[in-house]
Design a protein around this motif. Sequence first.
Motif, mmCIF file in Angstrom:
data_model
loop_
_atom_site.group_PDB
_atom_site.id
_atom_site.type_symbol
_atom_site.label_atom_id
_atom_site.label_comp_id
_atom_site.label_asym_id
_atom_site.label_seq_id
_atom_site.Cartn_x
_atom_site.Cartn_y
_atom_site.Cartn_z
ATOM 1 N N GLY A 186 42.743 48.392 14.817
ATOM 2 C CA GLY A 186 42.940 49.261 13.652
ATOM 3 C C GLY A 186 44.409 49.577 13.414
ATOM 4 O O GLY A 186 44.861 49.674 12.274
ATOM 5 N N HIS A 187 45.173 49.706 14.491
ATOM 6 C CA HIS A 187 46.614 49.945 14.334
ATOM 7 C C HIS A 187 47.236 48.771 13.590
ATOM 8 O O HIS A 187 48.018 48.944 12.664
ATOM 9 C CB HIS A 187 47.315 50.045 15.690
ATOM 10 C CG HIS A 187 46.786 51.116 16.592
ATOM 11 N ND1 HIS A 187 46.820 51.010 17.954
ATOM 12 C CD2 HIS A 187 46.225 52.318 16.321
ATOM 13 C CE1 HIS A 187 46.308 52.092 18.492
ATOM 14 N NE2 HIS A 187 45.928 52.909 17.525
ATOM 15 N N HIS A 188 46.887 47.567 14.044
ATOM 16 C CA HIS A 188 47.493 46.368 13.474
ATOM 17 C C HIS A 188 47.139 46.237 11.986
ATOM 18 O O HIS A 188 48.000 45.963 11.152
ATOM 19 C CB HIS A 188 47.016 45.145 14.277
ATOM 20 C CG HIS A 188 47.885 43.937 14.118
ATOM 21 N ND1 HIS A 188 47.872 42.887 14.987
ATOM 22 C CD2 HIS A 188 48.787 43.611 13.167
ATOM 23 C CE1 HIS A 188 48.736 41.967 14.587
ATOM 24 N NE2 HIS A 188 49.304 42.387 13.475
ATOM 25 N N ILE A 189 45.871 46.469 11.670
ATOM 26 C CA ILE A 189 45.419 46.383 10.270
ATOM 27 C C ILE A 189 46.155 47.422 9.423
ATOM 28 O O ILE A 189 46.639 47.138 8.328
ATOM 29 C CB ILE A 189 43.885 46.576 10.203
ATOM 30 C CG1 ILE A 189 43.187 45.387 10.886
ATOM 31 C CG2 ILE A 189 43.411 46.741 8.763
ATOM 32 C CD1 ILE A 189 41.711 45.618 11.211
ATOM 33 N N ALA A 190 46.281 48.632 9.950
ATOM 34 C CA ALA A 190 46.979 49.706 9.231
ATOM 35 C C ALA A 190 48.440 49.334 9.000
ATOM 36 O O ALA A 190 48.976 49.466 7.898
ATOM 37 C CB ALA A 190 46.900 51.003 10.024
ATOM 38 N N ASN A 191 49.089 48.838 10.045
ATOM 39 C CA ASN A 191 50.504 48.465 9.959
ATOM 40 C C ASN A 191 50.719 47.404 8.875
ATOM 41 O O ASN A 191 51.629 47.508 8.056
ATOM 42 C CB ASN A 191 50.995 47.901 11.303
ATOM 43 C CG ASN A 191 51.243 48.963 12.366
ATOM 44 O OD1 ASN A 191 51.986 48.741 13.301
ATOM 45 N ND2 ASN A 191 50.641 50.119 12.239
ATOM 46 N N PHE A 195 52.752 48.245 5.401
ATOM 47 C CA PHE A 195 53.972 47.459 5.218
ATOM 48 C C PHE A 195 53.919 46.684 3.899
ATOM 49 O O PHE A 195 54.877 46.655 3.139
ATOM 50 C CB PHE A 195 54.171 46.498 6.392
ATOM 51 C CG PHE A 195 55.487 45.774 6.323
ATOM 52 C CD1 PHE A 195 56.666 46.416 6.670
ATOM 53 C CD2 PHE A 195 55.553 44.462 5.876
ATOM 54 C CE1 PHE A 195 57.890 45.767 6.570
ATOM 55 C CE2 PHE A 195 56.773 43.809 5.777
ATOM 56 C CZ PHE A 195 57.950 44.459 6.127
ATOM 57 N N THR A 196 52.771 46.086 3.609
ATOM 58 C CA THR A 196 52.630 45.280 2.396
ATOM 59 C C THR A 196 52.632 46.129 1.133
ATOM 60 O O THR A 196 53.235 45.768 0.140
ATOM 61 C CB THR A 196 51.294 44.492 2.454
ATOM 62 O OG1 THR A 196 51.261 43.782 3.686
ATOM 63 C CG2 THR A 196 51.138 43.534 1.309
ATOM 64 N N ILE A 268 52.556 50.705 16.893
ATOM 65 C CA ILE A 268 53.398 50.511 15.714
ATOM 66 C C ILE A 268 54.436 49.413 15.866
ATOM 67 O O ILE A 268 55.213 49.174 14.948
ATOM 68 C CB ILE A 268 54.054 51.870 15.333
ATOM 69 C CG1 ILE A 268 54.361 51.976 13.831
ATOM 70 C CG2 ILE A 268 55.282 52.138 16.158
ATOM 71 C CD1 ILE A 268 53.277 52.586 13.029
ATOM 72 N N ASN A 269 54.445 48.683 16.997
ATOM 73 C CA ASN A 269 55.519 47.695 17.156
ATOM 74 C C ASN A 269 55.482 46.630 16.063
ATOM 75 O O ASN A 269 56.500 46.036 15.729
ATOM 76 C CB ASN A 269 55.499 47.093 18.568
ATOM 77 C CG ASN A 269 54.364 46.119 18.788
ATOM 78 O OD1 ASN A 269 54.497 44.941 18.517
ATOM 79 N ND2 ASN A 269 53.227 46.594 19.274
ATOM 80 N N TYR A 270 54.303 46.435 15.446
ATOM 81 C CA TYR A 270 54.206 45.449 14.365
ATOM 82 C C TYR A 270 55.102 45.841 13.188
ATOM 83 O O TYR A 270 55.777 45.002 12.602
ATOM 84 C CB TYR A 270 52.761 45.340 13.860
ATOM 85 C CG TYR A 270 51.698 45.368 14.937
ATOM 86 C CD1 TYR A 270 51.341 44.193 15.600
ATOM 87 C CD2 TYR A 270 51.045 46.550 15.291
ATOM 88 C CE1 TYR A 270 50.352 44.203 16.574
ATOM 89 C CE2 TYR A 270 50.062 46.561 16.261
ATOM 90 C CZ TYR A 270 49.713 45.392 16.901
ATOM 91 O OH TYR A 270 48.742 45.415 17.864
ATOM 92 N N VAL A 271 55.116 47.131 12.839
ATOM 93 C CA VAL A 271 55.942 47.597 11.716
ATOM 94 C C VAL A 271 57.423 47.410 12.044
ATOM 95 O O VAL A 271 58.217 46.970 11.212
ATOM 96 C CB VAL A 271 55.641 49.079 11.358
ATOM 97 C CG1 VAL A 271 56.715 49.658 10.452
ATOM 98 C CG2 VAL A 271 54.278 49.199 10.685
ATOM 99 N N GLU A 397 47.559 38.100 10.968
ATOM 100 C CA GLU A 397 49.022 38.153 11.195
ATOM 101 C C GLU A 397 49.631 37.875 9.835
ATOM 102 O O GLU A 397 49.433 36.805 9.284
ATOM 103 C CB GLU A 397 49.462 37.021 12.132
ATOM 104 C CG GLU A 397 49.267 37.241 13.612
ATOM 105 C CD GLU A 397 50.154 38.319 14.228
ATOM 106 O OE1 GLU A 397 51.174 38.699 13.619
ATOM 107 O OE2 GLU A 397 49.792 38.779 15.323
ATOM 108 N N ILE A 398 50.378 38.807 9.267
ATOM 109 C CA ILE A 398 50.902 38.501 7.940
ATOM 110 C C ILE A 398 52.266 37.843 8.059
ATOM 111 O O ILE A 398 53.018 38.098 8.992
ATOM 112 C CB ILE A 398 50.950 39.734 7.011
ATOM 113 C CG1 ILE A 398 51.761 40.866 7.619
ATOM 114 C CG2 ILE A 398 49.558 40.193 6.668
ATOM 115 C CD1 ILE A 398 51.927 42.040 6.679
#
Length: 534
Positions: A186-191, A195-196, A268-271, A397-398
């Motif tokens: 869920g964190h990854h999806i939210a990030n 971001f987008t 949040i490391n993805y952001v 993965e965007i």
Amino acid sequence: VATVKEELLKKYPTKVARKRAKQIVINDVKDGDVVPEVQANVRTTPGIITMRGCTYAGCKGVILGPTRDIVNITHGPIGCGFYSWLTRRNQTKAPLESSENFMPYAFSTDMQDEDIIFGGEKKLIAAIQEAYDTFHPKAIAIFATCPVGLIGDDIHAVARKMKEKLGINIFAFSCEGYKGVSQSAGHHIANNQIFTHVVGEDDTPKLGEYKINMLGEYNIGGDAFELERVLEKCGITLVSTFSGNSTYEHFATAHQADLNAVMCHRSINYVAEMMETKYGIPWIKVNFIGAESSAKSLRKIAQYFGDKKLIDRVEEVIAEEMPAVYAALEEVKPFTEGKTAMLFVGGSRAHHYQDLFTEMGMKTIAAGYEFAHRDDYEGRKVMPTIKVDADSRNIEEIEVTPDSTRFAPRKSEEDLKRLAEEGFTFKDYEGMMPQMESNTLVIDDLNQYEADKLIELLKPDVFCAGIKEKFSVQKMGVPMKQLHSYDYGGPYAGFKGAVNFYTEIKRLVTSKVWSDLKAPWEENPELSATYVWE
Ligand code: CFM
Ligand code: HCA
């Protein structure tokens, strides 16, 4: 500890024991920072009473929950919206009485049987329209719960259509509870979606000398308020926090900061990574849990900017804040020194809070995450070796590329060289394990049975976890501290937070309330019974 591990595994069927053996690790820190491998971010075996939550909780509750002026609509049966309605104690402070603050509300489409059978899109459209008519917000976010994915409602198409109709930003999250093995998905999806759809939407210049974003700070128990106080005192401009005490505008202008300071690496490391690629903002790991750690993090931020004025100011602030910390430590240490703690929290906190215990002279003898990944245990250096499985592949993965007009490296080659010479490192999370003493236990996705066993065998002076563990721990006679909700206390971040925490832990480890308590069957053994299989 080897016998403790054996004891934990003894009752399991062979296959389960084999799997859990990879997740229950004796932390044996070799020279440097080489630590054993931990299996993490894999499915929980059905039947085990895990402490984990779901993907929806990680997306809606954790990442977007603390933002006050986005109307967050849960598309699903009412329980999901109700559960994520401020139970995490993320606080917010709107500047004016009249400022937008939707956090006291729980918005949900309240799906019924007929919506599941005939589809829920109509109801979602009506809910968005109703929210718009009532509140006229800047943005509306839609969160999918399990049934939405199962029946195939197209929440993204609804979002696009309503965005066009209403002229405000509307976006959706495919964060069905079952999407991943835990909150982490869920964190990854939210990030990805924030971001987008939001970051970079507002180019109105943000003024300030030393502009940073704080990533992975959620203002639980008012932590962000303490950090805002400290940063302001240092003259550091906080452009945005993801997402404690945040607003839509904070996210939309975040691309203007010159540094991303990452608190909770897991969520949040993805952001941080995406902002670096798209806008050229570097990121560093910080930790504001613990007074020494807070001082270290402030110094690191000052060193990054490399400006004498800021470096001196940070030293002044630390010198002003520390006397109260030392005074509190002097008072609590005679009671806390040499005592032991166990920490089992979702992600970062099981690591970060060890710093506070170390400051108090206490030892963490066992720790683990509910859902963090191997990098949070062993350090980011293991990331290239992490196996991708069907569950991780399930999360998008965007692709991010440098922004054609707004990408700008924040540091010159000379600056980067100077920083490297000073030993300054970027993107350098070393994980929990290298910091723990050798011969401690590290356990991923701890369950109820193992928690009880651990307490029975190692009798810690305090056990830290969440609400699901709280009462069984206390019934075993051990003081329990919630590190999720803070048991309605806090803040625990920064300098004032550290003092609060020391006082609270001293109170807990000196109290005899739980250890003196005897259940009737403990006082009168003849009352106890054993269940015998036929
Ligand atoms: Fe990060 Fe958090 Fe945590 Fe987390 Fe959480 Fe939390 Fe947590 Mo509960 S974002 S990983 S998903 S620090 S809600 S504020 S306390 S499990 S350790
Ligand atoms: C969540 C939120 C939670 C739960 C805490 C707990 C939180 O995972 O959905 O189990 O006590 O911090 O509120 O982690």
